[in-house]
Design an enzyme around this catalytic site. Structure first.
Site, PDB file in Angstrom:
ATOM      1  N   ASP A   7       0.878  -1.164   0.000  1.00  0.00           N
ATOM      2  CA  ASP A   7       0.000   0.000   0.000  1.00  0.00           C
ATOM      3  C   ASP A   7       0.920   1.220   0.000  1.00  0.00           C
ATOM      4  OD1 ASP A   7      -2.313   1.602   0.231  1.00  0.00           O
ATOM      5  OD2 ASP A   7      -2.076   1.681   2.406  1.00  0.00           O
ATOM      6  N   GLU A  68      -1.093  -1.253  -4.787  1.00  0.00           N
ATOM      7  CA  GLU A  68      -2.334  -0.506  -4.989  1.00  0.00           C
ATOM      8  C   GLU A  68      -2.158   0.453  -6.150  1.00  0.00           C
ATOM      9  OE1 GLU A  68      -5.126   0.981  -1.788  1.00  0.00           O
ATOM     10  OE2 GLU A  68      -4.182   2.853  -2.439  1.00  0.00           O
ATOM     11  N   ASP A 141      -2.699   1.142   6.950  1.00  0.00           N
ATOM     12  CA  ASP A 141      -1.816   0.895   5.798  1.00  0.00           C
ATOM     13  C   ASP A 141      -1.354  -0.559   5.774  1.00  0.00           C
ATOM     14  OD1 ASP A 141      -1.302   3.922   5.056  1.00  0.00           O
ATOM     15  OD2 ASP A 141      -0.995   3.713   7.215  1.00  0.00           O
TER      16      ASP A 141
END
Length: 189
Positions: A7, A68, A141
């Site tokens: 992430d 991501e 996160d």
């Protein structure tokens, strides 16, 4: 399959690794956050993130990396930092000869919770349930990185096949040689 989910972010870059079996059951391998100081230059922050991701790649030897996909936000500086961190993650995976994939936040949320607009708590709760964790993974996160890894393992096979098909025979041979070298290193430990 061992999947590293990332992430991306300049301040906090979530990293999570899961092992997922063919029956879709998953086991937590590693979870953490690479942090960089907000008062450092962008170059220094990216170097810190790169060093943290390198350590995770070397210690845990994932087979694939899912990052991501950066999407447009109203805050341009945030999106730029996120895109730069994502680029670093993709570069390191490519240097390691690992296939990569990107998934949008809504794809990840839909894969994990069944709802593409789920909130952070819903994602954390489902990640904890899937991985049979006693506590919710924190910060968000870290949970998002694990969710990315799970999403990819559950939905990513077509993306991997497409990526492999796009390789030239020489690139495929190089990737297979790199994988054999990594496997020998893992066996020697």
């Amino acid at each position: 399959m061992r999947v590293l989910g990332i992430d991306p972010g300049l301040t906090r870059c979530g990293v999570g690794i899961v092992d997922v079996r063919r029956d879709r059951t998953a086991t937590l391998v590693h979870v953490g956050v690479v942090r960089s100081p907000v008062d450092a230059s962008v170059a220094e922050r990216l170097a810190i993130i790169a060093a943290g991701i390198r350590v995770v790649l070397e210690e845990h030897r994932p087979e694939v990396v899912a990052v991501e996909r950066v999407f447009a936000q109203q805050n341009r500086s945030t999106v730029m930092g996120t895109a730069q961190a994502a680029g670093v993650a993709l570069l390191l995976a490519a240097e390691a000869g690992l296939p990569t994939a990107t998934h949008t936040p809504s794809e990840v949320k839909a894969a994990i919770t069944g709802y593409g607009s789920a909130d952070k708590l819903q994602v954390q709760t489902m990640v904890a349930r899937v991985l049979r964790l006693e506590e919710l993974p924190r910060p968000a996160d870290a949970a998002d990185a694990l969710a990315l890894a799970l999403c990819h393992a559950w939905r990513g096979a077509p993306a991997e096949a497409a990526a492999d098909a796009a390789l030239t025979p020489a690139q495929r041979a190089w990737a297979e040689a790199e994988k054999r070298t990594r496997n020998r290193g893992a066996l020697a430990r």
